[in-house]
Write an enzyme that holds these catalytic residues in place. Structure first.
Site, PDB file in Angstrom:
ATOM      1  N   GLU A 195       0.848  -1.200   0.000  1.00  0.00           N
ATOM      2  CA  GLU A 195       0.000   0.000   0.000  1.00  0.00           C
ATOM      3  C   GLU A 195       0.878   1.242   0.000  1.00  0.00           C
ATOM      4  O   GLU A 195       2.033   1.212   0.445  1.00  0.00           O
ATOM      5  CB  GLU A 195      -0.915  -0.064   1.228  1.00  0.00           C
ATOM      6  CG  GLU A 195      -1.763   1.144   1.529  1.00  0.00           C
ATOM      7  CD  GLU A 195      -2.823   1.488   0.487  1.00  0.00           C
ATOM      8  OE1 GLU A 195      -2.468   1.576  -0.695  1.00  0.00           O
ATOM      9  OE2 GLU A 195      -3.986   1.706   0.880  1.00  0.00           O
ATOM     10  N   ASP A 196       0.319   2.347  -0.485  1.00  0.00           N
ATOM     11  CA  ASP A 196       1.089   3.589  -0.530  1.00  0.00           C
ATOM     12  C   ASP A 196       1.346   4.158   0.861  1.00  0.00           C
ATOM     13  O   ASP A 196       2.459   4.521   1.205  1.00  0.00           O
ATOM     14  CB  ASP A 196       0.415   4.645  -1.434  1.00  0.00           C
ATOM     15  CG  ASP A 196      -1.062   4.883  -1.102  1.00  0.00           C
ATOM     16  OD1 ASP A 196      -1.584   4.278  -0.144  1.00  0.00           O
ATOM     17  OD2 ASP A 196      -1.697   5.688  -1.818  1.00  0.00           O
TER      18      ASP A 196
ATOM     19  N   ASP B 222      -2.431   5.175   7.236  1.00  0.00           N
ATOM     20  CA  ASP B 222      -2.870   6.399   7.901  1.00  0.00           C
ATOM     21  C   ASP B 222      -3.694   5.987   9.129  1.00  0.00           C
ATOM     22  O   ASP B 222      -3.119   5.619  10.152  1.00  0.00           O
ATOM     23  CB  ASP B 222      -3.669   7.216   6.879  1.00  0.00           C
ATOM     24  CG  ASP B 222      -4.015   8.614   7.353  1.00  0.00           C
ATOM     25  OD1 ASP B 222      -3.257   9.174   8.151  1.00  0.00           O
ATOM     26  OD2 ASP B 222      -5.039   9.155   6.902  1.00  0.00           O
TER      27      ASP B 222
ATOM     28  N   PHE C 124      -0.359  16.220   4.322  1.00  0.00           N
ATOM     29  CA  PHE C 124      -0.893  15.547   3.143  1.00  0.00           C
ATOM     30  C   PHE C 124       0.163  15.516   2.048  1.00  0.00           C
ATOM     31  O   PHE C 124       0.626  16.553   1.582  1.00  0.00           O
ATOM     32  CB  PHE C 124      -2.166  16.237   2.653  1.00  0.00           C
ATOM     33  CG  PHE C 124      -2.892  15.415   1.636  1.00  0.00           C
ATOM     34  CD1 PHE C 124      -3.710  14.367   2.032  1.00  0.00           C
ATOM     35  CD2 PHE C 124      -2.730  15.666   0.284  1.00  0.00           C
ATOM     36  CE1 PHE C 124      -4.366  13.578   1.088  1.00  0.00           C
ATOM     37  CE2 PHE C 124      -3.377  14.888  -0.664  1.00  0.00           C
ATOM     38  CZ  PHE C 124      -4.200  13.843  -0.264  1.00  0.00           C
TER      39      PHE C 124
ATOM     40  N   ARG D  99       0.068  11.891  -9.219  1.00  0.00           N
ATOM     41  CA  ARG D  99       0.595  10.536  -9.013  1.00  0.00           C
ATOM     42  C   ARG D  99       1.908  10.343  -9.759  1.00  0.00           C
ATOM     43  O   ARG D  99       2.740   9.534  -9.374  1.00  0.00           O
ATOM     44  CB  ARG D  99      -0.404   9.490  -9.521  1.00  0.00           C
ATOM     45  CG  ARG D  99      -1.724   9.440  -8.774  1.00  0.00           C
ATOM     46  CD  ARG D  99      -2.527   8.224  -9.244  1.00  0.00           C
ATOM     47  NE  ARG D  99      -3.904   8.264  -8.830  1.00  0.00           N
ATOM     48  CZ  ARG D  99      -4.368   7.861  -7.643  1.00  0.00           C
ATOM     49  NH1 ARG D  99      -3.540   7.392  -6.743  1.00  0.00           N
ATOM     50  NH2 ARG D  99      -5.648   7.923  -7.356  1.00  0.00           N
TER      51      ARG D  99
HETATM   52  P1  5GP Z   1      -6.304   4.630   6.014  1.00  0.00           P
HETATM   53  O1  5GP Z   1      -7.383   3.641   5.729  1.00  0.00           O
HETATM   54  O2  5GP Z   1      -5.042   4.036   6.568  1.00  0.00           O
HETATM   55  O3  5GP Z   1      -6.794   5.804   6.813  1.00  0.00           O
HETATM   56  O4  5GP Z   1      -6.042   5.357   4.658  1.00  0.00           O
HETATM   57  C1  5GP Z   1      -5.124   5.021   3.767  1.00  0.00           C
HETATM   58  C2  5GP Z   1      -5.459   5.733   2.480  1.00  0.00           C
HETATM   59  O5  5GP Z   1      -5.735   7.129   2.687  1.00  0.00           O
HETATM   60  C3  5GP Z   1      -4.272   5.676   1.581  1.00  0.00           C
HETATM   61  O6  5GP Z   1      -4.308   4.557   0.771  1.00  0.00           O
HETATM   62  C4  5GP Z   1      -4.424   6.964   0.807  1.00  0.00           C
HETATM   63  O7  5GP Z   1      -5.259   6.724  -0.301  1.00  0.00           O
HETATM   64  C5  5GP Z   1      -5.128   7.917   1.710  1.00  0.00           C
HETATM   65  N1  5GP Z   1      -4.173   8.860   2.348  1.00  0.00           N
HETATM   66  C6  5GP Z   1      -3.888   8.986   3.661  1.00  0.00           C
HETATM   67  N2  5GP Z   1      -2.975   9.943   3.880  1.00  0.00           N
HETATM   68  C7  5GP Z   1      -2.657  10.456   2.661  1.00  0.00           C
HETATM   69  C8  5GP Z   1      -1.746  11.480   2.217  1.00  0.00           C
HETATM   70  O8  5GP Z   1      -1.022  12.157   2.962  1.00  0.00           O
HETATM   71  N3  5GP Z   1      -1.697  11.702   0.875  1.00  0.00           N
HETATM   72  C9  5GP Z   1      -2.468  10.998  -0.016  1.00  0.00           C
HETATM   73  N4  5GP Z   1      -2.323  11.284  -1.301  1.00  0.00           N
HETATM   74  N5  5GP Z   1      -3.318  10.016   0.370  1.00  0.00           N
HETATM   75  C10 5GP Z   1      -3.418   9.756   1.688  1.00  0.00           C
HETATM   76 MG    MG Z   2      -5.019   4.406  -1.225  1.00  0.00          MG
END
Ligand code: 5GP
Ligand code: MG
Length: 182
Positions: free
Chosen positions: A101-102, A105, A154, A167
């Site tokens: 995963e990228d 969060d 962010f 991207r």
């Molecule tokens: P989680 O379910 O862990 O809250 O969210 C993960 C997803 O939130 C990531 O796959 C991404 O799509 C988005 N996300 C969370 N923080 C960031 C950020 O700083 N930048 C971007 N572009 N996406 C984020």
């Molecule tokens: Mg994502």
């Protein structure tokens, strides 16, 4: 020529730093999974560049597949409900999965996807994330392989988007505030 670089306030992680770290993670996964024929599962779309670079730095017998997930947000906080928009086609029963995963969060996305893969009979599920924002965690979840810890800002680039743009930046950076406000 107007490029997307004009919208970037600062570079957080350079191309060189990204490449060096991906090489290290690939080598670690290769050592850990040498005889396990793991299945790399990329979470679309944010992981696609990291995923492609990581695979080329991990020269062991392995397979790959992708899935796409979206989480419902209420206001600014995640509701914790994750929907699978596109599921993997590979049978995961008995397989060792590396979810790629990228960014980790709140943890809602990977928490739910891990459960989904376990329910379908995966032998093991490990998490490999390029970026980790531990300060924002809502779910009890720890990545097994992490590229970089980032502050609560962010970030975009190297696969990560803002409104599906940026991207294709080769590095990870922070947008100028006026870009969000537009
Ligand atoms: P989680 O379910 O862990 O809250 O969210 C993960 C997803 O939130 C990531 O796959 C991404 O799509 C988005 N996300 C969370 N923080 C960031 C950020 O700083 N930048 C971007 N572009 N996406 C984020
Ligand atoms: Mg994502």
């Amino acid at each position: 020529m107007k490029t997307i670089e004009t919208d970037i306030l600062k570079v957080l992680i350079s191309e060189e730093e990204l490449h060096a770290r991906v090489l290290e993670i690939g080598a670690r996964i290769a050592a850990d999974y040498e005889d396990k024929d793991p299945l790399f599962v990329g979470v679309l779309r944010g992981s696609f560049i990291f995923f492609a670079d990581l695979m080329r730095c991990c020269p062991i017998r392995s397979g790959l597949d992708f899935l796409a997930a979206s989480s419902y947000h209420q206001g600014t906080s995640s509701s914790g409900v994750v929907k699978i928009d596109y599921d993997i086609k590979t049978d995961v029963a008995g397989r060792h999965i590396i979810l790629v995963e990228d960014i980790l969060d709140s943890g809602n996305t990977l928490y739910n996807l891990t459960g989904h893969l376990r329910d379908r009979g995966a032998e093991s599920v490990k998490l490999c994330v390029l970026l980790d924002k531990p300060s924002r965690r809502e779910k009890p979840i720890q990545p097994d392989y992490v590229g970089f810890e980032v502050p609560d800002e962010f970030v975009v680039g190297y696969g990560l988007d803002y409104a599906d743009r940026y991207r294709n930046l080769p590095y990870v950076g922070v947008l100028k505030p006026e870009v969000h406000e537009k």
